[in-house]
Design a protein around this motif. Structure first.
Motif, short mmCIF file in Angstrom:
data_model
loop_
_atom_site.label_atom_id
_atom_site.label_comp_id
_atom_site.label_asym_id
_atom_site.label_seq_id
_atom_site.Cartn_x
_atom_site.Cartn_y
_atom_site.Cartn_z
N UNK A 104 0.62 -0.93 0.09
CA UNK A 104 0.24 0.03 0.51
C UNK A 104 0.99 1.11 0.30
N UNK A 105 1.83 1.30 0.76
CA UNK A 105 3.10 2.14 0.91
C UNK A 105 3.65 2.74 0.00
N UNK A 106 4.16 1.53 -1.36
CA UNK A 106 4.12 1.49 -2.23
C UNK A 106 3.55 2.20 -3.50
N UNK A 107 2.19 1.43 -3.17
CA UNK A 107 1.07 2.01 -4.09
C UNK A 107 1.28 3.82 -3.86
N UNK A 108 1.15 4.48 -3.03
CA UNK A 108 0.63 5.95 -2.99
C UNK A 108 2.14 6.40 -3.14
N UNK A 109 3.26 5.76 -2.91
CA UNK A 109 4.07 6.77 -3.51
C UNK A 109 4.02 7.05 -4.89
N UNK A 110 3.67 6.13 -5.47
CA UNK A 110 3.57 6.33 -6.83
C UNK A 110 3.01 7.08 -7.15
N UNK A 111 1.88 6.93 -6.65
CA UNK A 111 0.99 7.81 -6.43
C UNK A 111 0.78 9.76 -6.27
N UNK A 112 2.03 9.50 -5.25
CA UNK A 112 2.83 11.07 -5.06
C UNK A 112 1.85 10.89 -3.62
N UNK A 113 1.80 10.34 -2.93
CA UNK A 113 1.39 10.09 -1.63
C UNK A 113 2.83 9.34 -0.87
N UNK A 114 3.27 10.78 -0.74
CA UNK A 114 4.82 10.30 -0.07
C UNK A 114 4.81 10.61 1.73
N UNK A 115 3.66 10.91 2.03
CA UNK A 115 3.63 11.26 3.86
C UNK A 115 3.08 9.76 5.03
N UNK A 116 2.90 8.72 3.76
CA UNK A 116 2.88 7.73 4.66
C UNK A 116 4.02 7.53 5.80
N UNK A 117 3.40 7.13 7.08
CA UNK A 117 4.40 6.56 8.00
C UNK A 117 4.43 5.58 8.45
N UNK A 118 4.46 3.97 8.79
CA UNK A 118 4.91 2.56 9.38
C UNK A 118 4.82 3.14 11.36
N UNK A 119 3.57 2.84 11.62
CA UNK A 119 4.26 3.05 12.96
C UNK A 119 4.12 1.31 13.52
N UNK A 120 5.05 1.65 14.95
CA UNK A 120 4.98 0.14 15.23
C UNK A 120 4.27 0.16 16.23
N UNK A 121 3.89 -1.02 17.17
CA UNK A 121 2.77 -0.57 18.12
C UNK A 121 2.72 0.56 18.87
N UNK A 122 3.62 0.31 19.85
CA UNK A 122 4.09 1.86 21.21
C UNK A 122 3.03 3.11 20.02
N UNK A 123 3.83 3.30 18.90
CA UNK A 123 4.04 4.76 18.37
C UNK A 123 1.84 4.73 17.65
N UNK A 124 1.72 3.49 17.75
CA UNK A 124 0.13 3.37 17.44
C UNK A 124 -0.70 3.77 18.77
N UNK A 125 0.39 3.23 20.20
CA UNK A 125 -1.03 3.28 20.81
C UNK A 125 -0.39 4.83 21.37
N UNK A 126 0.55 5.31 20.84
CA UNK A 126 0.36 7.09 21.87
C UNK A 126 -0.76 7.77 20.62
#
Ligand SMILES: Cc1cc2nc3c(=O)[nH]c(=O)nc-3n(C[C@H](O)[C@H](O)[C@H](O)COP(=O)(O)OP(=O)(O)OC[C@H]3O[C@@H](n4cnc5c(N)ncnc54)[C@H](O)[C@@H]3O)c2cc1C
Length: 381
Positions: A104-126
């Motif tokens: 999904x992140x790669x498709x988004x980058x191809x479309x010019x949406x380059x601000x997606x961040x992958x979050x791990x469990x602790x970051x999600x619960x923040x």
């Protein structure tokens, strides 16, 4: 000609087009069969300002969504239309889904949406302490908008530009005449009248294929199938446990993007929409109480706090799909129909999601398709 431009349909897209084209053209009509704007799909949706993550590269959906998102945030700021750039989490709850996230992140980058961040469990619960996810993608540019206020603003600006809006006016016939079209209207008193127009813009949503057929465009590929989506709401006080949009990993052919959690400007939290092609094209907004179990089970995967009785049926909307069940994702159909022998007739068909997000970009795109008066006269009947 009585009108220079006639738009059919006062949903969010027809209204955005009306505002845009009436900036430069002083003789614009907008015809709407209901007695007010936004009585169909435009007031039965998730009100999400999509980032443009999932669509096929270079498609109109991808381009108009990304451009539309930027234009929509600017417009909301300029005219005080309520919105919230709250962001969205796409959550993986299994090892399998974790693998999908990178795609999904790669498709988004191809479309010019380059601000997606992958979050791990602790970051999600923040961000969202009450949800369960093994990993997530965070989209900071996603948000929500008050679609009624948006449509009201489009209407106000259109009227101020001189656009004439006729509510209670159903287009029943369109015929080609020299250098334009004759439009027949059935008004609220059940009386028929006709007028002429140089340009027709068909933004009739669920029945845009039928309006296109009125002029003579019969194309199986443009046949609309009604595809219903139902919502349940999370009952207070548990609605307060979520502050952002939370989506599961989507289905591969994008018939829908999974039962997700959307918040609205009033503090409500909805689950849905699901995806069901209707057997025939009827305006069936009935809610299916028996779906509660399926909604509960889908959402429970990432909302561990949810109990069966925390949700209740909310509303339904209908997508105008030109994508048949099981087919790959289809693009918006936006076309000036000179190629089929109908110069100055502009069709918008299959305007499903992200139509709300894209509305202002669609309006700009359509304005550029309008042939000038001198071009029009090259196509006498
Ligand atoms: C369940 C669901 C969720 C969605 N969620 C989102 C989302 O979160 N974000 C997003 O960007 N998009 C979303 N969408 C898509 C979005 O709602 C649509 O793309 C958008 O509302 C389409 O606007 P429209 O103006 O084309 O259609 P409509 O709102 O359907 O307007 C068409 C208008 O044309 C009128 N009309 C039809 N025939 C005639 C006639 N013969 N004469 C006169 N008037 C006529 C109708 O009465 C209607 O008012 C969602 C859609 C659905 C169904």
């Amino acid at each position: 000609m009585d009108a220079e431009i006639t738009i059919i349909g006062a949903g969010v897209i027809g209204l955005a087009i009306a505002e845009k084209v009436s900036e430069e053209n002083k003789n614009v009509y907008l015809m709407e069969k209901h007695l007010a704007f936004g009585q169909e799909t435009s007031s039965r949706n998730s009100e999400v300002i999509h980032a443009g993550i999932y669509y096929t590269k270079d498609s109109l959906k991808a381009k108009l969504c990304i451009e539309g998102k930027r234009l929509l945030y600017d417009y909301c700021r300029k005219f005080d239309v309520p919105f919230n750039n709250c962001g969205k989490l796409i959550v993986a709850t299994t090892e399998e889904e974790i693998k999908v996230i990178e795609g999904i992140r790669q498709t988004a980058i191809k479309n010019g949406v380059d601000d997606l961040k992958v979050l791990e469990r602790e970051q999600i619960s923040d961000l969202e302490p009450n949800i369960f996810a093994l990993k997530a993608l965070f989209s900071p540019s996603t948000g929500i908008v008050d679609s009624h206020s948006l449509m009201k603003q489009f209407e106000t600006n259109s009227v101020n530009n001189g656009c004439q809006i006729a509510y209670g006016s159903e287009v029943t016939e369109i015929s080609r005449i020299k250098n334009g079209y004759k439009i027949t209207i059935l008004d609220a008193d059940k009386k028929l009248y006709s007028f002429t127009t140089r340009i027709v813009i068909n933004s009739a949503g669920l029945t845009s294929d039928k309006v296109s057929e009125m002029v003579g465009v019969n194309d199986k590929n443009l046949e609309i199938l009604f595809c219903k989506g139902e919502y349940f709401r999370i009952i207070p006080p548990k609605n307060r446990l979520i502050t952002r949009l939370v989506y599961p990993v989507p289905h591969p052919n994008m018939e829908g993007i999974g039962i997700h959690v959307t918040i609205d400007m009033g503090g409500g939290v909805k689950l849905g929409p699901d995806v069901k092609y209707l057997e025939s094209n009827i305006y069936d907004y009935k809610l299916t109480v028996s779906k509660q179990e399926a909604f509960y089970r889908s959402a429970k995967k990432f909302l561990p706090f949810l109990e069966f009785d925390d949700i209740a049926p909310e509303m339904a909307g209908i997508r105008p799909k030109i994508q048949k069940p099981g087919e790959l994702l289809k693009d918006f159909y936006i076309m000036e129909e000179t190629g089929r022998g109908y110069p100055g007739f502009i069709n918008l068909i299959g305007m499903e999601s992200p139509g709300l997000t894209s509305s202002i970009a669609i309006a700009e795109y359509v304005a550029d398709l309008i042939p000038s008066a001198s071009e029009g006269s090259l196509f006498p009947i």
